[in-house]
Each structure stands twice: as C-alpha cells, then as structure tokens.
Design a protein around this motif. Sequence first.
Motif, PDB file in Angstrom:
ATOM      1  N   LYS A  15       0.796  -1.224   0.000  1.00 46.79           N
ATOM      2  CA  LYS A  15       0.000   0.000   0.000  1.00 46.79           C
ATOM      3  C   LYS A  15       0.834   1.282   0.000  1.00 46.79           C
ATOM      4  O   LYS A  15       0.336   2.346  -0.291  1.00 46.79           O
ATOM      5  CB  LYS A  15      -0.953   0.008   1.178  1.00 46.79           C
ATOM      6  CG  LYS A  15      -0.227   0.075   2.478  1.00 46.79           C
ATOM      7  CD  LYS A  15      -1.195   0.049   3.630  1.00 46.79           C
ATOM      8  CE  LYS A  15      -0.389  -0.036   4.901  1.00 46.79           C
ATOM      9  NZ  LYS A  15      -1.105  -0.154   6.080  1.00 46.79           N
ATOM     10  N   ALA A  60      -8.345  -4.106   6.779  1.00 44.14           N
ATOM     11  CA  ALA A  60      -7.771  -3.478   5.585  1.00 44.14           C
ATOM     12  C   ALA A  60      -8.690  -2.382   5.070  1.00 44.14           C
ATOM     13  O   ALA A  60      -8.236  -1.290   4.708  1.00 44.14           O
ATOM     14  CB  ALA A  60      -7.544  -4.526   4.506  1.00 44.14           C
ATOM     15  N   ARG A  72      -6.107   1.475  -4.706  1.00 48.74           N
ATOM     16  CA  ARG A  72      -5.114   2.246  -3.982  1.00 48.74           C
ATOM     17  C   ARG A  72      -4.217   1.357  -3.135  1.00 48.74           C
ATOM     18  O   ARG A  72      -3.035   1.616  -2.962  1.00 48.74           O
ATOM     19  CB  ARG A  72      -5.778   3.297  -3.099  1.00 48.74           C
ATOM     20  CG  ARG A  72      -4.742   4.269  -2.596  1.00 48.74           C
ATOM     21  CD  ARG A  72      -5.333   5.445  -1.919  1.00 48.74           C
ATOM     22  NE  ARG A  72      -5.928   5.061  -0.656  1.00 48.74           N
ATOM     23  CZ  ARG A  72      -6.398   5.936   0.220  1.00 48.74           C
ATOM     24  NH1 ARG A  72      -6.359   7.216  -0.068  1.00 48.74           N
ATOM     25  NH2 ARG A  72      -6.939   5.531   1.341  1.00 48.74           N
ATOM     26  N   ARG A  73      -4.755   0.279  -2.607  1.00 47.60           N
ATOM     27  CA  ARG A  73      -3.933  -0.624  -1.817  1.00 47.60           C
ATOM     28  C   ARG A  73      -2.990  -1.432  -2.697  1.00 47.60           C
ATOM     29  O   ARG A  73      -1.890  -1.763  -2.302  1.00 47.60           O
ATOM     30  CB  ARG A  73      -4.828  -1.564  -1.019  1.00 47.60           C
ATOM     31  CG  ARG A  73      -4.293  -1.904   0.333  1.00 47.60           C
ATOM     32  CD  ARG A  73      -5.321  -2.626   1.158  1.00 47.60           C
ATOM     33  NE  ARG A  73      -4.711  -3.218   2.339  1.00 47.60           N
ATOM     34  CZ  ARG A  73      -4.380  -2.519   3.424  1.00 47.60           C
ATOM     35  NH1 ARG A  73      -4.590  -1.234   3.457  1.00 47.60           N
ATOM     36  NH2 ARG A  73      -3.839  -3.132   4.460  1.00 47.60           N
ATOM     37  N   ASP A 117      -8.509   0.582   7.347  1.00 46.16           N
ATOM     38  CA  ASP A 117      -7.247   1.288   7.150  1.00 46.16           C
ATOM     39  C   ASP A 117      -7.306   2.171   5.896  1.00 46.16           C
ATOM     40  O   ASP A 117      -6.867   3.314   5.908  1.00 46.16           O
ATOM     41  CB  ASP A 117      -6.128   0.244   7.022  1.00 46.16           C
ATOM     42  CG  ASP A 117      -4.797   0.895   6.721  1.00 46.16           C
ATOM     43  OD1 ASP A 117      -4.519   1.930   7.343  1.00 46.16           O
ATOM     44  OD2 ASP A 117      -4.055   0.381   5.866  1.00 46.16           O
ATOM     45  N   GLU A 118      -7.864   1.659   4.801  1.00 48.79           N
ATOM     46  CA  GLU A 118      -7.928   2.442   3.570  1.00 48.79           C
ATOM     47  C   GLU A 118      -8.932   3.586   3.670  1.00 48.79           C
ATOM     48  O   GLU A 118      -8.684   4.685   3.202  1.00 48.79           O
ATOM     49  CB  GLU A 118      -8.309   1.554   2.371  1.00 48.79           C
ATOM     50  CG  GLU A 118      -7.180   0.691   1.841  1.00 48.79           C
ATOM     51  CD  GLU A 118      -5.962   1.486   1.385  1.00 48.79           C
ATOM     52  OE1 GLU A 118      -6.134   2.612   0.879  1.00 48.79           O
ATOM     53  OE2 GLU A 118      -4.845   0.987   1.549  1.00 48.79           O
ATOM     54  N   LEU A 133      -2.902  -8.570  -3.839  1.00 50.30           N
ATOM     55  CA  LEU A 133      -3.641  -8.439  -2.579  1.00 50.30           C
ATOM     56  C   LEU A 133      -4.226  -9.773  -2.140  1.00 50.30           C
ATOM     57  O   LEU A 133      -4.270 -10.077  -0.945  1.00 50.30           O
ATOM     58  CB  LEU A 133      -4.754  -7.394  -2.718  1.00 50.30           C
ATOM     59  CG  LEU A 133      -4.295  -5.942  -2.896  1.00 50.30           C
ATOM     60  CD1 LEU A 133      -5.487  -5.032  -3.122  1.00 50.30           C
ATOM     61  CD2 LEU A 133      -3.500  -5.482  -1.673  1.00 50.30           C
ATOM     62  N   LYS A 138      -2.125   8.417  -0.866  1.00 53.23           N
ATOM     63  CA  LYS A 138      -2.493   7.587   0.274  1.00 53.23           C
ATOM     64  C   LYS A 138      -3.326   8.348   1.305  1.00 53.23           C
ATOM     65  O   LYS A 138      -4.213   7.798   1.946  1.00 53.23           O
ATOM     66  CB  LYS A 138      -1.203   7.057   0.912  1.00 53.23           C
ATOM     67  CG  LYS A 138      -1.361   6.332   2.228  1.00 53.23           C
ATOM     68  CD  LYS A 138      -2.077   5.003   2.080  1.00 53.23           C
ATOM     69  CE  LYS A 138      -2.389   4.397   3.441  1.00 53.23           C
ATOM     70  NZ  LYS A 138      -3.632   3.653   3.465  1.00 53.23           N
TER      71      LYS A 138
END
Length: 467
Positions: A3, A429, A71-72, A432-433, A84, A250
């Motif tokens: 990421k 996850a 994006r990740r 987090d994003e 991923l 990010k």
Amino acid sequence: MAKDKVSIHGAWASRWVFILAATGSAVGLGNIWKFPYMTGVYGGGAFVAMYLLCIALVGLPIMLAETLIGRRGRQSPVNAMKALAVEAGASRHWSLAALIGMVAALLILSFYSVVAGWSLDYIVGMGRGAFGGITAEGAGAAFGGLTDDPWRLTLWHTLFMVLTAVVIGRGVVAGLERSLRIMMPLLFGLLVVLLGYSLTTGYFMQGFDFLFHFDPDKVRGGILAAMGHAFFTLSVGVGSIMVYGAYMPKNASIGGTVLAVGLLDTLVALTAGLALFPIVFAAGLEPGGGPGLMFVTLPIAFGNVAFGQAMGLVFFVLVAVAAWSSSISMLEPAVAYFVERTGRSRAQVTSVLALLCWLVGMGTVLSFNVGAEAKFFVFGDDGFHLFQWGAEGGRNFFDSVDYLTSRILLPLGGLAFVLFAGWVLGREAVRDELSMRYPRLFTLVFWLIRIVAPLGVLIVFVAELTK
Ligand code: TRP
C-alpha cells in the motif's frame, strides 16, 4: 507493504485530481445519451427509481471497493487483485474478475467510440447550420442519414478512437486536469440552459412526470436494465475506477470523494433527462425511441431558438469531451496491465489495444446499416441460435455487446469486487484504507460493502430470471 508503493504509471497530484478524473470517467454518454433513452424504453419513473436505488445501495459501495482495492494494490487491476489476494492468503484467481472486467471495458469502448463519433458528426452539422428550423421528421431523417452511412460512421469512430489512444498513449495523469476543470462545469451549464429551453416548451410537467411518476407495475420489467445502467454510469464493474484509485494519494479520504463523484454523476443524468423529455413530448416524438433519442430531440431544440445552433455546436463539443474523458478510463486498465506484463512502452501497448477495439467497433458501425440483419442470441421457434441472419427476434451486434457488458459482465465484475473487499481484504484493511472519522459510519459502510451490495446484485439477477 504494497500500500505504500507508488504506481509505475503515475500518480494524481491530489485528491481533487482524482475526483476530476473519476467524475470525467463517470459523466459521459451514459448520462446524456443512454440514461434518457433507457428511461424512455423502460417506461419512465419506475426505471428511474430502480436506477437511483441501485446507485445508492450497490453502485456506490462497489465504487468504494474498487477505489480502495486499487489504492492498496497500486498496480493494474489484474495485478493489484493478484497481489492483494496472495497477501491475504486467498486464491490468486480472484484476479480473473479484473481480467474479465478488462475485456468488458474494451468491449464497451468499441461501441462507445461509435456513439461518441455521432456527437463529432453533430458538431459539424451544427457548425454548418444544417439544423436551422428543423422539424421532428427532419431531425429523424438527419439521424437516419448518419447511421445509414457506414463510411461516415467509420470516419468518426476512427477519429474518436485515435483521440482516446493519444491521451492514453501519453499517460492519463498528464494533462487531463486542466481541460476537465473547464469542460465539466461548462457542460453542466449548457445542460441547465437546455433545461431552461425545456421550461418554455409547455411540456415540462409532462416530462417531469414521466421521469418521476412511480408505477410499481413497471419495476420488474426493467430491473436488471436499471442496475446495469447504474454500473455503467458510475464506470464500475470493470476496473476503470480501480485503476484510477491506484494513482490516488495515500492520505486522501475515499468515502467523501466517491460520494461526490456519485452525486455529480446522478445530477448530470437527471438534468439531462429533465431537459430532454419535455422536448420529446413537445415534438410529438416517442419516448421509447431508442438510441437515437438524444440525437433526434436536441437538434429540434437547438434548431429553433435564437443562437441555437451556436449553442448546439458548443453542446456537442462538450458531449464529445465528456465521452472522451470516459473512454480513456476504459482503455487504461488494459494498457496498465500489458505495460506491466510485457514491459513494452505505453504507446505500443495502446496502439495495439486501440486497434483491436476499433475493429470490434466496426461491428457496431455495420449493425446500424448493412449488418442490421445480423442477429445474435436469437431465441426462435426452432430453439436458440447464437447467430442467425435476418431473424425476427434477437439482438444486432451493437445491442449484443451492450447487453453482454451492461447486463452481465458489469454486475458480475462489481459483485466480485465488493466480495473481494468485504470478505478477502476484510474489515481491518478496509478500515485502514477508508480511515473514516466516525466508527459508526464505518460500520455502516462496511456492511454495505460486505452484505447489502452483493445481496443487491443477486436479488436483481433472481428477479430478472423469474420475471
Ligand atoms: N460511465 C461512463 C458514462 O456514463 C462510461 C464508462 C467509463 C464506463 N468507464 C466505464 C462504463 C467502465 C462501464 C465501465 O458514459
């Protein structure tokens, strides 16, 4: 970790550029051409209601999922999903969804380029003053004259494909921002001007009623069509938004961004519908007239008011630009993938893929004239035929590609993407994003992704199969 990497294909300068690019992708022929004609074909308000519901409950969650996966992963959709999935200990075959999406995007581009070519032809027509004082019959004949002529269609299709390839060949991140920042507001401004014209026709309320009168009996008839169009108009289900997400910084907030794109897209579609249908009724045209609807109605408006043709000229330029900022997003996932995979230059990869799309698009060009009798997916009295010349039912080439992509591939692709985000990447996850400020809101959004959106797609499929 993956990421924190930056994509090799470039990065947007800020979250605003992502909004611009994603809105550029979302707002296009889908809003101005397809939404009104589908609403006409499927009978109005019930279709619009289903479409809005699908945007809110299915389309936006999928858009979120795509953005955050991209994006990740920071690569082309196929490789992002592969990496991923492996990282999360799941099967790498999840990337198959992105691969199919990539092909679907190229198929959409093949016919999108042909229709965008129509607007190029109309730029010239308006410029020459060909629509001055035109009647409904005249406008219908003008459109027929265009679609009957394979050479003219080919010319514009070719030009539009070249325009698309030029941007993608040079890299999508460079140079997109400045033009879109001016063109998008202008397009909307002109739609509002058209809306003003519609108010003067005396048929505004009839148009309004057609769009918003909810008739529950009509819901089942167009339910898959409405969902397919919700995907189409948001550009979700194939990886277009995912690949743009890969170029997103990010620290940018995804939730608000996606909501903004969705709202703008819906606003443009509804404005286009409100502007168009009063003209349709005032001119005594059929709302269910099909793909030619916008190209027959708008010249009537532009041809019969002061400075109308100058406005028409600007309008079709803006439509072409809106289409162009959408078409590039159909090519980008495949170009990014093949650049990663083969190590060849963007220019080379783009040329080959654009040529392929152009070739397939020739099928659509011919489906309006000499190839109109070539029918696919025919359910005749004597059983099913994949292909039959001159069959009664069935779909021509253009309808077939549109059907296959919008009704089948987009929903299935979108389903795979939300399932991947909700169940494979999982709660931490996604949290987090999204990095949302309010935990409750996050829980709501996460359940939309994990449960509501996938279920929505399945329900619509079942409803369609049993109707
Ligand atoms: N959303 C665009 C429109 O409304 C078309 C589009 C761009 C699209 N990228 C896409 C449709 C990807 C489906 C999939 O015109």
